[in-house]
Design an enzyme around this catalytic site. Structure first.
Site, PDB file in Angstrom:
ATOM      1  N   LEU A  64       0.819  -1.217   0.000  1.00 37.68           N
ATOM      2  CA  LEU A  64       0.000   0.000   0.000  1.00 37.68           C
ATOM      3  C   LEU A  64       0.850   1.264   0.000  1.00 37.68           C
ATOM      4  O   LEU A  64       0.331   2.360  -0.156  1.00 37.68           O
ATOM      5  CB  LEU A  64      -0.930  -0.012   1.213  1.00 37.68           C
ATOM      6  N   ARG A  65       2.159   1.090   0.235  1.00 38.14           N
ATOM      7  CA  ARG A  65       3.141   2.180   0.187  1.00 38.14           C
ATOM      8  C   ARG A  65       3.046   3.177   1.333  1.00 38.14           C
ATOM      9  O   ARG A  65       3.760   4.165   1.344  1.00 38.14           O
ATOM     10  CB  ARG A  65       3.078   2.912  -1.148  1.00 38.14           C
ATOM     11  N   ASN A 278      10.262  -8.827  -8.847  1.00 36.93           N
ATOM     12  CA  ASN A 278      10.739  -9.809  -7.880  1.00 36.93           C
ATOM     13  C   ASN A 278       9.582 -10.725  -7.488  1.00 36.93           C
ATOM     14  O   ASN A 278       8.568 -10.219  -7.020  1.00 36.93           O
ATOM     15  CB  ASN A 278      11.267  -9.120  -6.608  1.00 36.93           C
ATOM     16  N   ASP A 305       0.652  -9.176  -6.391  1.00 39.56           N
ATOM     17  CA  ASP A 305       1.989  -8.649  -6.083  1.00 39.56           C
ATOM     18  C   ASP A 305       2.029  -7.152  -6.388  1.00 39.56           C
ATOM     19  O   ASP A 305       2.974  -6.640  -6.987  1.00 39.56           O
ATOM     20  CB  ASP A 305       3.060  -9.390  -6.881  1.00 39.56           C
TER      21      ASP A 305
END
Length: 446
Positions: A64-65, A278, A305
Site C-alpha cells: 500500500l506504500r 521480484n 503482487d
C-alpha cells in the site's frame, strides 16, 4: 443500507454454488441468497443481468506504500484501486518505512484503512526487528494489534538459527510464517538466469536460489511443526518441491503472482523496466508448470503482487530500476484469462481469488473466517459484481492506483468490475455501466 442484487449469476467457490438468482443485503450482512423474504424492502436495487456476482476478492500480496513511500502510493489511491478491482481484503507485507514491527504502527495502518471503508487490510508483522534478520519481534503483541502472520518481505533470512527460532515461536502460538524462498547470495541478480539474461548482460538469479531456500525451510518445518506460507513461487523445480512437501503432510501453502503466471523472461524485451520484477520472470517451462500447479491445487492462490513504483524509479536502466508493478486492478481479469486459456472454468478461476486465499489466512481471520472469500447468509457482505464478457485495455488512464507501470500495459483483458460492495456499502461502481447493470438510483439520476 438495504441492497438487492437481481438476476446475476451468483458463484461461490467455497460451496460450489452457481445459479442465476438474487442476493439481499442489509446491515452489512448477506441476509438472503436465492430465497429472498417477500417483505424485504431494499433502498437500492442493482440489476446484475449478464454479470457474475462473486465474493469480494482476497489478495495476499499488496503493498500500500504507506507509511514511508507516499510518493509511490497513498493509502487513499491504493484502496480505491482495490475497490475498482473487486478486491475487498488485502494482505500487506511489513516492508513499510518504518517497518511493521511495533503494535502501534500496525494499529495506525488498520485505523487509517478502516476509515476509508473500501477494503479490509490484514497486515503481516515483521518476523525480525526492522527486518534485519537478527532479533525476533514480539509476535504475540503484533497479533493482538491485528497481524495475521509474520514475514521478512523481500529480505532473505540468512541466519538459519534465527529462522529455526522464529518457526518455533510461531508454532507454539499457531501463527503462520510467510516466506519468499530465496537464498541471500544467489538471489542478488535482476533477471532469471538463462540465455536471455546472458545475451542482455544482466545479472542472473538461478532456480537454485529458490530451491535451496525451500529445502532449508522444509527441513526446519519438520523439526518445529510450524505452518509456512510460501510467497510467489516462480519455478517448476520449486513447485515440484512444494508438491512433495504437501504430499509428506507438511503444513505448507503457496501462491503465485499474476506476472509469473502469464509472462516469461522474453517479455523483458529490450530492457523494458516494467518487467523488472521480484521474483524475476522465468522461462516458459516454469510458467507452464505454475499454470498447471494453480489448476491442480498445488498452488493455493493467485496474487497481484501489487507494488506501485513512481516514474523516476522506473525510467532507469533495467538493472537500476526499482522492481515492482501495479496489479490490484488487473488481478480479476488475469485470473479470468488464465481460466479461459487453461480450460479450468470460471469456478476455479474465482476460487484462487476468494475461498482459497481465505483458507490460507484461516483462523487468523478470527470471527471473519466464516465470511471472507465466500457468500454466506449471515456473513459480511463483501461482493464483487463483474461482467465476464466485457473487454478492456490496460492503460495508465484506466488505473486508479498511483502506480501506473505494468508489463501488461496495452493488453486487452477480459472481465470488468461493475460494482464492489464492501461491508454492505457500495465502495465502487463503474461510471460506464451497461443499461442492464445500472442501479435504479443511477437511472433516476441520469
Amino acid at each position: 443500507m438495504k441492497i438487492l442484487i437481481k438476476n446475476g449469476r451468483v458463484i461461490d467457490p467455497a460451496t460450489q454454488f452457481d445459479a442465476v438468482c438474487d442476493v439481499a443485503i442489509a446491515a452489512g450482512r448477506i441476509i438472503g441468497i436465492q430465497k429472498i423474504a417477500p417483505d424485504f424492502a431494499p433502498n437500492r436495487v442493482i440489476d446484475a443481468t449478464g454479470c457474475v456476482v462473486a465474493p469480494g476478492l482476497v489478495d495476499l500480496c499488496v503493498r500500500l506504500r504507506e507509511p514511508g513511500h507516499e510518493h509511490e502510493g497513498m493509502l487513499e489511491s491504493e484502496m480505491s484501486a482495490a475497490a475498482a478491482g473487486g478486491v475487498t481484503s488485502v494482505v500487506c507485507p511489513p516492508d513499510t518505512d518504518p517497518v511493521l514491527d511495533e503494535p502501534g504502527l500496525v494499529q495506525m495502518l488498520k485505523f487509517r484503512a478502516q476509515n476509508l471503508h473500501q477494503s479490509r487490510v490484514f497486515p503481516l508483522g515483521a518476523l525480525t526487528r526492522n527486518l534485519t534478520g537478527e532479533v525476533l519481534t514480539e509476535m504475540v503483541q503484533l497479533t493482538e494489534a491485528g497481524c495475521v502472520g509474520f514475514s521478512q518481505a523481500e529480505v532473505p533470512l540468512a541466519n538459519t538459527l534465527v529462522m529455526q527460532r522464529a518457526l518455533q515461536y510461531a508454532s507454539t502460538f499457531g501463527y503462520t510464517v510467510w516466506l519468499r524462498p530465496q537464498e541471500l547470495h544467489l538471489g542478488k541478480g535482476v533477471a532469471a538466469s538463462g540465455a536471455l539474461a546472458t545475451r542482455l548482460g544482466l545479472a542472473g538469479v538461478p532456480v537454485a536460489a529458490e530451491t535451496i531456500a525451500l529445502h532449508t525451510i522444509f527441513e526446519l518445518m519438520k523439526t518445529t511443526g510450524a505452518r509456512v506460507h510460501l510467497c510467489r513461487i516462480s519455478s517448476a523445480a520449486g513447485l515440484a518441491l512444494v508438491r512433495r512437501a504437501k504430499d509428506e503432510g507438511l503444513k505448507v501453502s503457496c501462491d503465485v503472482s499474476i506476472h509469473s503466471l502469464h509472462l516469461t523472461d522474453h517479455d523483458i524485451g529490450y530492457f523494458d523496466s516494467r518487467a523488472r520484477l521480484n521474483p524475476p520472470l522465468r522461462q516458459q517451462r516454469d510458467r507452464d508448470a505454475l499454470r498447471a500447479g494453480l489448476a491442480d491445487g498445488t498452488v493455493d492462490a493467485l496474487v497481484s503482487d501489487h507494488t506501485p513504483v513512481d516514474e523516476d524509479a522506473k525510467t532507469l536502466p533495467f538493472a537500476e530500476a526499482e522492481a515492482g508493478a501495479t496489479g490490484l486492478e488487473l488481478l480479476l481479469s488475469l485470473a479470468l484469462k488464465w481460466g479461459q486459456d487453461s480450460g479450468v472454468g470460471l469456478m476455479r478461476a474465482l476460487a484462487v481469488l476468494t475461498s482459497a486465499p481465505a483458507g490460507v489466512l484461516g483462523s487468523a481471520l478470527g470471527t471473519l473466517q466464516a465470511s471472507i472469500g465466500r457468500l454466506a447468509e449471515g456473513g459480511v457482505a463483501d461482493v464483487c459484481i463483474f461482467d465476464p464478457a466485457a473487454e478492456w485495455t490496460v492503460t495508465a488512464d484506466a488505473l486508479r492506483s498511483q502506480g501506473k507501470h505494468t508489463p501488461f500495459s496495452g493488453y486487452a483483458l477480459p472481465g470488468r468490475v461493475r460494482a464492489t460492495i464492501f461491508a454492505g456499502q457500495v465502495a465502487f461502481e463503474s461510471a460506464a455501466l451497461p443499461s442492464g447493470t445500472r442501479t435504479q438510483e443511477a437511472r433516476r439520476n441520469a
